[in-house]
Motif scaffolding. Structure first.
Motif, PDB file in Angstrom:
ATOM      1  N   SER A   1     -29.262 -11.835   4.696  1.00 34.71           N
ATOM      2  CA  SER A   1     -28.630 -11.047   3.643  1.00 34.71           C
ATOM      3  C   SER A   1     -29.387  -9.768   3.318  1.00 34.71           C
ATOM      4  O   SER A   1     -28.914  -8.960   2.518  1.00 34.71           O
TER       5      SER A   1
ATOM      6  N   ALA B   1     -24.850 -14.653   3.228  1.00 39.40           N
ATOM      7  CA  ALA B   1     -24.280 -14.649   1.881  1.00 39.40           C
ATOM      8  C   ALA B   1     -23.752 -13.265   1.554  1.00 39.40           C
ATOM      9  O   ALA B   1     -24.395 -12.245   1.829  1.00 39.40           O
TER      10      ALA B   1
ATOM     11  N   TYR C   1     -18.944 -16.948   4.303  1.00 36.46           N
ATOM     12  CA  TYR C   1     -20.212 -16.432   3.802  1.00 36.46           C
ATOM     13  C   TYR C   1     -21.100 -17.623   3.465  1.00 36.46           C
ATOM     14  O   TYR C   1     -20.807 -18.397   2.558  1.00 36.46           O
TER      15      TYR C   1
ATOM     16  N   VAL D   1     -24.202 -19.844   2.200  1.00 40.57           N
ATOM     17  CA  VAL D   1     -25.238 -19.922   1.178  1.00 40.57           C
ATOM     18  C   VAL D   1     -26.130 -21.101   1.534  1.00 40.57           C
ATOM     19  O   VAL D   1     -25.752 -21.954   2.343  1.00 40.57           O
TER      20      VAL D   1
END
Length: 637
Positions: A364, A400, A425, A427
Motif C-alpha cells: 500500500s 489495501a 482490496y 487487508v
C-alpha cells in the motif's frame, strides 16, 4: 574470500531454507557463513568489554573478516551495564509515558534474565525510537548538519542498542533481533559502525535480514514465538516447513513458467518477465493442500489452518520479496484465523479458483504500488488477454485501497480490467484461498543488487516498460524531437509534507533558488505536492519534466513517467541502502546526479544550501543536452 563464498553457495541445497527436526540446511548456509564471518562487527562496534584476541591471517572467510574488523576498530574498556544505564537515562528524557513504562517492565525482565531475547529486542527498539525522535527534534533548528556532540551521543546509544540486538540474535536466534539489527546497520552505518566500509556493513545487514526470515521458519513450531494459531497448525500438520524466498527457487517450484516479452524501443531489444504458476500439491491421501494468501504483506503458504489431514505434511512458504525480513510479522494471532469459515465480524475469507497476486511487501506504500504492484497487475492483464478460456478468469488481490491505488486503476484502459473476474482490496484480516492456482509475476532483479531489502526496491526495465506503455508514454525515438521545440520544459521540485521525515526545513529558500534557475534557462518552475495531486495530473506533469529535483523519497518514483533523457537531481542519502533512484534513472535512460545529504539523515529535517542545489541543478542541465536523433539510442545516466 569471494571464491570461498561461491564454493559454499554451490554446496547449498537449491538455495532453500528447510526446518526439519530442528535442523537448518541449504541456501541459508550461505547466510550463516556471512553471519559467522561478520560476528566480530557486533563484538567491536558496540564497544563493550570483550577481550582482545590475536588473529592470524588465515585462508578462510571467517578469520580474515574478523582480523580485518578487529584491526580497524579499537576496543574500549567499558562495562556494558554502565553503557546500558547511560543510554537508558538519555532515552528516558525522550520517551513518552507509555514507552517509559514499557521500558521499565522489560528492563526488569532483562536484569532478571540477561538472555531474554524478547526483552532485549524491545529495549533496543525503544532506544532506536528515542534516538530518531531526538534527531527529528534537533534538526528543527536551521543548520546543515547535526552537531558532533549530538552525533556522538546518538552513536553511543545506537551502539548499545546494536549490542542488545546482536546478543539476542546470536544467543536465541531471535527473528526480531536479526531484523532490527539489520535495519540499524542499513540506516545508520556511520553511527553504529564508524570506520567500517559501508558496503561491507550493508552485506552484514543483508545477511541478518535473511537470518530473520530463516529464524521464523525454524521456530514456527514454538507457540510462544509465532502466531499461536499458525504455530499450532505447524506443530499438528507439518513435519517440515520449507521457505522459498529466492527467485530461482520459486521458478523451480512453479508448476508452470510463462515468459512475457515487451519491446524496448530505445534498445530495440525484447525485455522479459515471467509469471510463475503455483498450485496446491497432492499428498499421498490424494488431498490437496490449498494455497493461502495471508498476513500483512500477502505471504503465500500452504500451512493447514483447518482440520483436514490425517498425517503430517511438508509445508511451503513463499516470499516474493527475496530475503523477506519481516516474515515473522505475517503470522500474528490477530490476522490468523484457526479455520476457514464464512465472513464474520472483521475477518473475511475469499475462496477463488484462480488468483493473481499483485499485493506484496508494503504493497500500500506509494513506491511499492507504483513500481512493483502496478506492473504485476499489468503483466497479469496482458497474459490473461492471451488466454482462450474466458470462463475461468483471475481473481486479483490488490493492496489495501488507498486513494492513489484506486486513482491509478481508473486510468487504465478498460481492456485490462475486463480480463479479470474480480478485484479484491486485501487487508491483513483477509485470507484468500486459491483452489486451483496462484499466478505470481516475477520482476526478476538478479542483475540489480545482492540479497537484502534493496533487492525489493529495484524493478527491472521490463516492469517499467509495462507501466509506461499502459499509459501511452511512447518511448519511440521521435519523442526526443520534443526537446527541439521547447518541450518538455518543467523544472520540478518535489515537496515533502512538513511532518514527514526528510522534509526541507528551508523549502521556501530552495524553491526561490530553483525558480530563479528555471527563469534563466527558459523553463517553467513547478512545486509538486503529491498529497493533493491526481494521478492523471501527476503523469502529465512528470512527462513534461526537463529536470526533477527531490529528496530521497517516494515522490521520485514518479520519474517513471518522465520522457527519455530527462534529468533527476536527487538530494540523496549516502548509505549504500538507498540506491533505487540511481537504478531507476539507469533503467529509464535518464540523466542522474546526486547532491549528497549528511550521513544518518533518514529521520531528520533537512537544511541543504539552496545555492549548492541550484548549482548542481544547473550543471546537470548542462550535462543533459539533448542527444542527436542518430545517437539517441545510447544509454545515458
Amino acid at each position: 574470500m569471494e571464491n570461498n563464498f561461491k564454493d559454499k553457495k554451490k554446496k547449498a541445497d537449491h538455495h532453500s531454507s528447510t526446518y526439519n527436526n530442528g535442523q537448518i540446511s541449504s541456501f541459508w548456509e550461505n547466510i550463516f557463513a556471512l553471519l559467522a564471518a561478520t560476528t566480530a562487527i557486533a563484538l567491536v562496534l558496540v564497544h563493550w568489554d570483550f577481550p582482545s584476541v590475536p588473529f592470524q591471517q588465515q585462508g578462510n572467510l571467517e578469520q580474515n573478516s574478523s582480523a580485518y574488523l578487529f584491526q580497524i576498530v579499537p576496543e574500549e574498556d567499558m562495562d556494558r551495564s554502565i553503557a546500558l544505564d547511560r543510554a537508558v537515562a538519555w532515552c528516558s528524557r525522550t520517551w513518552d509515558i507509555e514507552s517509559a513504562a514499557l521500558a521499565d517492565t522489560v528492563l526488569e525482565r532483562l536484569r532478571m534474565r540477561s538472555g531474554d531475547g524478547n526483552a532485549a529486542t524491545t529495549v533496543a527498539n525503544l532506544m532506536v525510537r528515542a534516538t530518531e525522535s531526538h534527531m527529528r527534534t534537533a534538526s528543527d533548528v536551521p543548520h546543515n548538519n547535526i552537531g558532533s556532540n549530538e552525533r556522538d551521543k546518538y552513536s553511543q546509544v545506537l551502539r548499545v542498542a546494536a549490542g542488545l540486538l546482536f546478543r539476542a540474535a546470536q544467543n536465541e536466534y531471535h527473528h526480531g533481533a536479526h531484523y532490527s539489527f539489520a535495519l540499524l546497520l542499513k540506516l545508520y552505518p556511520s553511527l553504529v559502525a564508524p570506520g567500517f566500509d559501508q558496503q561491507f556493513v550493508a552485506q552484514v545487514a543483508a545477511a541478518h535480514l535473511c537470518a530473520s526470515a530463516n529464524a521464523t521458519i525454524s521456530k514456527l513450531n514454538q507457540v510462544q514465538v509465532a502466531g499461536r494459531a499458525l504455530a499450532a497448525s505447524v506443530n499438528e500438520y507439518c513435519h517440515q516447513v520449507e521457505l522459498f524466498s529466492d527467485i530461482d527457487l520459486i521458478k523451480k517450484e512453479a508448476t508452470m513458467l510463462k515468459r512475457m516479452n515487451i519491446f524496448d524501443p530505445i534498445t530495440k531489444k525484447k525485455e522479459v518477465v515471467y509469471i510463475a504458476t503455483l498450485r496446491p500439491k497432492n499428498e499421498k491421501e490424494k488431498q490437496k493442500m490449498p494455497l493461502l494468501i495471508q498476513g500483512l504483506d500477502a505471504i503465500i503458504h500452504d500451512i493447514p489452518i483447518e482440520n483436514l489431514y490425517k498425517t503430517k505434511k511438508k509445508c511451503r512458504v513463499f516470499s516474493i520479496s527475496g530475503c523477506y525480513p519481516a516474515l515473522w510479522r505475517q503470522f500474528s494471532t490477530s490476522s490468523l484465523p484457526t479455520v476457514i469459515t464464512e465472513a464474520s465480524g472483521n475477518e473475511r475469507y475469499v475462496n477463488a479458483h484462480r488468483v493473481g497476486l499483485v499485493d506484496g511487501f508494503s504493497g500500500s506504500a506509494y513506491y511499492h504500488w507504483l513500481l512493483e504492484g502496478l506492473p504485476r497487475l499489468l503483466i497479469l492483464a496482458e497474459s490473461e488477454m492471451q488466454q482462450t478460456n474466458s470462463d475461468d478468469k483471475l481473481t486479483i488481490i490488490l493492496p489495501a485501497g488507498k486513494h492513489f491505488i484506486q486513482d491509478t486503476i481508473r486510468l487504465l484502459p478498460r481492456r485490462f480490467l475486463t480480463a479479470f473476474s474480480a478485484l479484491h482490496y486485501r487487508v491483513p484480516t483477509l485470507t484468500i484461498r486459491a483452489e486451483k492456482e496462484i499466478l505470481l509475476p516475477i520482476l526478476d532483479k538478479k542483475k540489480i543488487t545482492s540479497r537484502g531489502s534493496s533487492a525489493t526496491l529495484c524493478p527491472s526495465r521490463a516492469a517499467l516498460l509495462f507501466i509506461r506503455n499502459s499509459f501511452g508514454l511512447n518511448e519511440s525515438l521521435t519523442q526526443v524531437s520534443k526537446w527541439r521545440d521547447g518541450s518538455p520544459n518543467l523544472l520540478i521540485l518535489i515537496a515533502r509534507a512538513p511532518d514527514e521525515a526528510r522534509a526541507l526545513g528551508n523549502q521556501e529558500a530552495v524553491t526561490a533558488a530553483l525558480a530563479s534557475l528555471a527563469a534563466r534557462r527558459g523553463l517553467q518552475f513547478f512545486l509538486f505536492q503529491g498529497h493533493n495531486t491526481t494521478m492523471a495530473h501527476t503523469i502529465r506533469t512528470f512527462n513534461a519534466a526537463r529536470l526533477v529535483v527531490g529528496v530521497h523519497g517516494a515522490g521520485l518514483a514518479n520519474t517513471v513517467f518522465c520522457s527519455p533523457y530527462a534529468a533527476i537531481l536527487e538530494l540523496g542519502l549516502p548509505e549504500p541502502e538507498f540506491i533505487e533512484y540511481r537504478h531507476l534513472a539507469q533503467q529509464l535512460h535518464l540523466h542522474y546526479a546526486v547532491s549528497q545529504l549528511p550521513p544518518a539523515s533518514f529521520e531528520s529535517r533537512l537544511w541543504p544550501r539552496p545555492n549548492v542545489i541550484a548549482q548542481a541543478a544547473e550543471a546537470l542541465l548542462d550535462a543533459a543536452i539533448p542527444l542527436p536523433l542518430s545517437s539517441s539510442s545510447s544509454s545515458s545516466s
